[in-house]
Motif scaffolding. Structure first.
Motif, short mmCIF file in Angstrom:
data_model
loop_
_atom_site.label_atom_id
_atom_site.label_comp_id
_atom_site.label_asym_id
_atom_site.label_seq_id
_atom_site.Cartn_x
_atom_site.Cartn_y
_atom_site.Cartn_z
N TYR A 1 0.56 -1.45 -0.10
CA TYR A 1 0.17 -0.36 0.45
C TYR A 1 0.97 1.21 0.20
O TYR A 1 2.21 1.17 0.72
CB TYR A 1 -0.91 -0.23 0.91
CG TYR A 1 -1.61 0.90 1.31
CD1 TYR A 1 -3.04 1.78 0.83
CD2 TYR A 1 -1.17 2.38 2.00
CE1 TYR A 1 -3.26 2.83 0.28
CE2 TYR A 1 -1.89 2.87 2.28
CZ TYR A 1 -3.19 3.69 1.57
OH TYR A 1 -3.19 5.11 2.13
N HIS B 1 0.97 5.42 0.24
CA HIS B 1 -0.21 7.07 -0.03
C HIS B 1 0.50 7.86 -0.26
O HIS B 1 1.95 7.85 0.50
CB HIS B 1 -0.40 7.27 1.36
CG HIS B 1 -1.63 8.39 1.48
ND1 HIS B 1 -2.65 8.54 1.29
CD2 HIS B 1 -1.13 9.47 2.08
CE1 HIS B 1 -3.06 9.78 1.70
NE2 HIS B 1 -1.80 10.65 1.79
N GLU C 1 -5.51 16.46 -3.39
CA GLU C 1 -5.12 15.75 -4.36
C GLU C 1 -3.94 14.32 -3.90
O GLU C 1 -3.26 14.10 -4.74
CB GLU C 1 -4.44 16.02 -5.34
CG GLU C 1 -5.24 17.31 -5.87
CD GLU C 1 -4.95 18.84 -6.72
OE1 GLU C 1 -4.18 18.30 -7.80
OE2 GLU C 1 -5.35 19.37 -7.19
N THR D 1 -2.72 10.78 -3.98
CA THR D 1 -3.19 9.42 -4.69
C THR D 1 -3.47 8.66 -3.31
O THR D 1 -1.69 8.64 -3.16
CB THR D 1 -2.26 9.46 -5.51
OG1 THR D 1 -2.15 10.88 -6.64
CG2 THR D 1 -2.23 7.67 -6.37
N ASP D 2 -3.94 7.79 -3.90
CA ASP D 2 -3.40 5.41 -2.87
C ASP D 2 -3.44 4.86 -3.61
O ASP D 2 -4.04 5.11 -4.75
CB ASP D 2 -4.66 5.77 -2.03
CG ASP D 2 -5.03 7.17 -0.41
OD1 ASP D 2 -4.45 6.82 0.57
OD2 ASP D 2 -5.65 7.59 -0.47
N MET E 1 -5.59 2.07 -8.19
CA MET E 1 -5.30 3.81 -7.20
C MET E 1 -6.24 4.32 -7.28
O MET E 1 -6.97 4.57 -8.55
CB MET E 1 -3.66 4.18 -8.37
CG MET E 1 -3.99 4.50 -9.63
SD MET E 1 -2.95 5.37 -10.41
CE MET E 1 -2.63 7.33 -9.57
N THR E 2 -5.74 5.86 -6.52
CA THR E 2 -7.47 6.69 -6.80
C THR E 2 -7.00 7.42 -8.68
O THR E 2 -6.34 7.51 -9.50
CB THR E 2 -6.80 7.96 -5.98
OG1 THR E 2 -6.19 7.59 -4.75
CG2 THR E 2 -7.88 8.81 -5.89
N HIS E 3 -8.86 7.91 -8.80
CA HIS E 3 -8.63 7.80 -9.75
C HIS E 3 -8.66 6.10 -10.86
O HIS E 3 -7.94 7.08 -12.07
CB HIS E 3 -8.69 8.91 -10.51
CG HIS E 3 -9.44 9.99 -9.45
ND1 HIS E 3 -10.91 9.72 -9.43
CD2 HIS E 3 -8.77 10.70 -8.34
CE1 HIS E 3 -11.09 10.25 -7.96
NE2 HIS E 3 -9.94 11.38 -8.16
N GLU F 1 1.54 5.04 -14.34
CA GLU F 1 0.22 5.23 -13.45
C GLU F 1 -1.00 5.81 -14.78
O GLU F 1 -0.63 6.23 -15.56
CB GLU F 1 0.60 6.33 -12.58
CG GLU F 1 1.00 6.45 -11.53
CD GLU F 1 1.47 6.76 -10.39
OE1 GLU F 1 0.70 8.74 -10.19
OE2 GLU F 1 2.33 7.20 -9.46
N THR G 1 -4.69 7.07 -15.16
CA THR G 1 -5.56 7.77 -14.31
C THR G 1 -6.67 7.97 -15.11
O THR G 1 -6.48 8.46 -16.76
CB THR G 1 -5.21 9.21 -13.73
OG1 THR G 1 -4.64 9.84 -14.63
CG2 THR G 1 -4.34 8.29 -12.44
#
Length: 105
Positions: free
Chosen positions: A24, A26, A39, A41-42, A61-63, A87, A89
């Motif tokens: 995990y 963050h 803003e 991100t996880d 992940m976030t978005h 990444e 998104t």
């Protein structure tokens, strides 16, 4: 995308797996505390590490989602690490390559 699939298949087919893991992360940039924290991100990644220090990770992940492939080798007093990370998104994708050479004293 083809390069990433080829890297994954070559890593998994040419070496025995040392083991799966979960990680995990963050993160946020400290440019502007209020805006950056909002803003953040996880990422939750599931990965496989091979016996010869290669690894592959993928997960949500976030978005969007993200994935990374990399290596780490040590030769006497020198450690070399490298990775390629993407990444994806809603706003597009971002890829970065990182190489680290560490001299141990």
């Amino acid at each position: 995308m083809k390069l990433k699939v080829i890297l994954l298949l070559s890593m998994l087919s040419s070496t025995a797996l040392a083991g799966p893991y979960a990680e995990y992360t963050h993160e946020f940039e400290l440019k502007d505390w209020v805006k950056s924290h909002a803003e953040a991100t996880d990422m939750m990644r599931f990965g496989w590490e091979t016996e010869n220090n290669l690894y592959f990770e993928i997960g949500p992940m976030t978005h969007g989602h993200s994935y990374e492939a990399g290596y780490q080798f040590t030769f006497d007093d020198i450690t070399m690490k490298g990775a390629i990370e993407t990444e994806d998104t809603n706003g597009g994708s971002k890829t970065k390559v990182e190489t680290v050479i560490r001299f141990n004293f």
